[in-house]
Structures are given as C-alpha cells and as structure tokens.
Scaffold this active site. Structure first.
Site, mmCIF file in Angstrom:
data_model
loop_
_atom_site.group_PDB
_atom_site.id
_atom_site.type_symbol
_atom_site.label_atom_id
_atom_site.label_comp_id
_atom_site.label_asym_id
_atom_site.label_seq_id
_atom_site.Cartn_x
_atom_site.Cartn_y
_atom_site.Cartn_z
ATOM 1 N N ASP A 71 -22.259 -7.841 32.848
ATOM 2 C CA ASP A 71 -23.451 -7.270 33.483
ATOM 3 C C ASP A 71 -23.346 -7.275 35.000
ATOM 4 O O ASP A 71 -22.448 -7.883 35.582
ATOM 5 C CB ASP A 71 -24.720 -8.016 33.008
ATOM 6 C CG ASP A 71 -24.533 -9.531 32.904
ATOM 7 O OD1 ASP A 71 -23.619 -10.063 33.556
ATOM 8 O OD2 ASP A 71 -25.290 -10.166 32.165
ATOM 9 N N ASN A 140 -33.896 -18.581 27.358
ATOM 10 C CA ASN A 140 -34.689 -17.831 26.378
ATOM 11 C C ASN A 140 -33.820 -17.210 25.285
ATOM 12 O O ASN A 140 -34.295 -16.408 24.500
ATOM 13 C CB ASN A 140 -35.507 -16.738 27.092
ATOM 14 C CG ASN A 140 -34.624 -15.686 27.765
ATOM 15 O OD1 ASN A 140 -33.399 -15.733 27.658
ATOM 16 N ND2 ASN A 140 -35.251 -14.746 28.449
HETATM 17 C C1 F6R Z 1 -24.206 -13.690 33.054
HETATM 18 C C2 F6R Z 1 -25.009 -13.462 31.848
HETATM 19 C C3 F6R Z 1 -26.128 -14.379 31.463
HETATM 20 C C4 F6R Z 1 -25.802 -15.854 31.665
HETATM 21 C C5 F6R Z 1 -27.016 -16.713 31.305
HETATM 22 C C6 F6R Z 1 -26.770 -18.193 31.584
HETATM 23 O O1 F6R Z 1 -23.197 -12.709 33.173
HETATM 24 O O2 F6R Z 1 -24.772 -12.500 31.182
HETATM 25 O O3 F6R Z 1 -26.456 -14.148 30.112
HETATM 26 O O4 F6R Z 1 -24.713 -16.203 30.866
HETATM 27 O O5 F6R Z 1 -28.125 -16.293 32.033
HETATM 28 O O6 F6R Z 1 -26.606 -18.395 32.966
HETATM 29 P P1 F6R Z 1 -26.155 -19.792 33.552
HETATM 30 O O7 F6R Z 1 -24.755 -20.015 33.111
HETATM 31 O O8 F6R Z 1 -26.239 -19.620 35.053
HETATM 32 O O9 F6R Z 1 -27.093 -20.812 33.008
#
Ligand code: F6R
Length: 247
Positions: A71, A140
């Site tokens: 993303d 979430n």
């Molecule tokens: C990032 C993504 C998100 C993260 C998720 C967890 O490319 O696609 O789904 O993997 O928000 O983020 P962290 O690792 O910062 O807790």
C-alpha cells in the site's frame, strides 16, 4: 470469489520480537536461495523493521528479486518522509542490492489513481504473482489498508482509512491532520492470490486481533480472518501478541 475450504494456520510463537523477526527473514532467505528471482509482497509499519534488519544483516543477494508493496498513502509524494516509498528506501531498498526498477509500490500521486491501481495489479500479474507476501495486522484486524467491512473479492483500489488507523499512524506525523485520509492498497482478493503468506504481529496491542485471526469465525468485520481460507499462511508472533490465545 468462493471461500469454501478452511485450512489450518501455522502459528509460531517466539519469546521476543527479535526471534520472530529472524524467523521471518530466514523463511524469505530460504525462498530467495531456491528462487533468486522470487517475487515478494512487502509491508511497511513498525512490525517489519526487525525483519528488514535481519534480511539485510544476512547479506543475501536480492539482485534479481522483485518486490511489490502492499500500500501507499494517496497524495503523498515519494519524497515525503512518511510516504511508504520513503519508508521502504530507508528500511530496505538503500541497504541491499535490490534494483530500483524491481521495487514496486503504488504511486500515491498518480494523476488517475484508479488507473494506477489497474496498472499495479497488471504489474503483479506480469511478474508471475507473489511467491510470498509478508503482512502486518492492524489493531482492528486490517491487512494492507483493507479496513473492517472490506470486500473479500476486492483488487488493488483507493480506500478511505479508518479513523482508528489514522490515529494509530498519527505517531509518524506532526499531527493527525497531516495523516492522509485515503490510500491505495492491494485488495483482499489480491492478497489471497499470494502463494504463501507470512503474517507478523508483535506486542499486546495486537493480541485481540490475533485471537480473532486464529480462533475467531472468518468474517469481513475482521479482515485478517480471511486468511483461514488461504492454503499456506504462517502466523509469526511474539509472546505478547500470542498472549490471548488458548494455547
Ligand atoms: C502496512 C500495512 C498495515 C500494517 C498495520 C500494522 O503496509 O499494510 O496493514 O501492517 O497497520 O502496522 P504496524 O506494524 O505499524 O503496527
């Protein structure tokens, strides 16, 4: 897409974040040694930093590897320090022999974002699909930026970020007002076509989402639960992220 058959997830729990990260790197290194031109799907965020460190430290050559990120924020240019492109440059691209032309990430400033999404899907297809996709998970239950309620058939598209996600990501910006409201993300349909998936989670804050993923009924309100329908998914956890699991 039909989601008929459920498969057992492989769940591995490690004493700490470092060991979890090393295991993720070891799996990817093994793949790249077998298939030097492997196609990797990659995440950003806090969770994969240790994985990228371990991958870099191994010295494995990524000279022929192709990468596709999950993303990118809509509207942030690649030069913005919090763009996912800039994140990847710091975390991985600049520290390995990956070739710039092999590193793919949606362009958040494309004049026609819907066209950019179609182009991105086509680029993944043209590369032969993702051999392995590394995922984090949101508090979430989101995967990529597929927020609760996202269609399980969705392809790469423009999405609105949940308020809870914008709050969680505000830590990287000066204020929540600077956090983009939209992003381009691979869809759940795109994610499910990866031949192998590794989902990483660390810390107590992820424990509830992990309990849903591993023990809950699959449902769109908790997007990660779709992985129960994926034939080859490993869930790598540190002890805190695993702390609510039954065993
Ligand atoms: C990032 C993504 C998100 C993260 C998720 C967890 O490319 O696609 O789904 O993997 O928000 O983020 P962290 O690792 O910062 O807790």
């Amino acid at each position: 897409m039909m989601h008929g058959k459920r498969y057992p997830l492989t769940v591995e729990v490690f004493a700490d974040y470092k060991q979890m990260s090393q295991r993720a790197a070891d799996i990817v290194i093994e793949l790249v040694k077998e298939k030097p031109d492997a196609v990797l799907g990659l995440p950003t965020g806090s969770t994969p930093l240790g994985f990228y460190d371990a991958l870099v430290a191994s010295g494995v050559s990524l000279a022929r590897v192709r990468t596709f990120n999950l993303d990118e924020y809509l509207g942030l240019p690649r030069t913005h320090p919090e763009s996912y492109y800039a994140f990847m440059k710091r975390a991985l691209y600049d520290r390995t022999d990956l070739r710039p032309e092999n590193c793919h990430i949606p362009d958040g400033t494309a004049a026609d974002p819907d066209e950019e999404c179609r182009r991105y899907e086509e680029a993944i297809r043209a590369a032969g699909g993702l051999d392995i996709l590394v995922l984090g998970v949101g508090h979430n239950g989101h995967i990529g930026f597929n927020e609760p309620g996202s269609s399980w058939d969705a392809r790469t598209r423009v999405v609105e970020l949940a308020e809870s996600t914008r709050k969680a990501n505000a830590r990287f910006f000066n204020s929540i007002d600077e956090v983009p409201r939209k992003a381009i993300t691979m869809g759940i349909g795109t994610i499910m076509e990866a031949r192998r998936i590794l989902l990483l989670a660390s810390g107590e804050g992820k424990a509830a989402a992990i309990k849903e993923l591993v023990e809950g009924e699959p449902r769109p309100e908790v997007p990660a639960t779709v992985l129960q329908y994926h034939p080859d998914t490993s869930v790598l956890l540190d002890a805190a992220a695993a702390s609510l699991l039954r065993r």
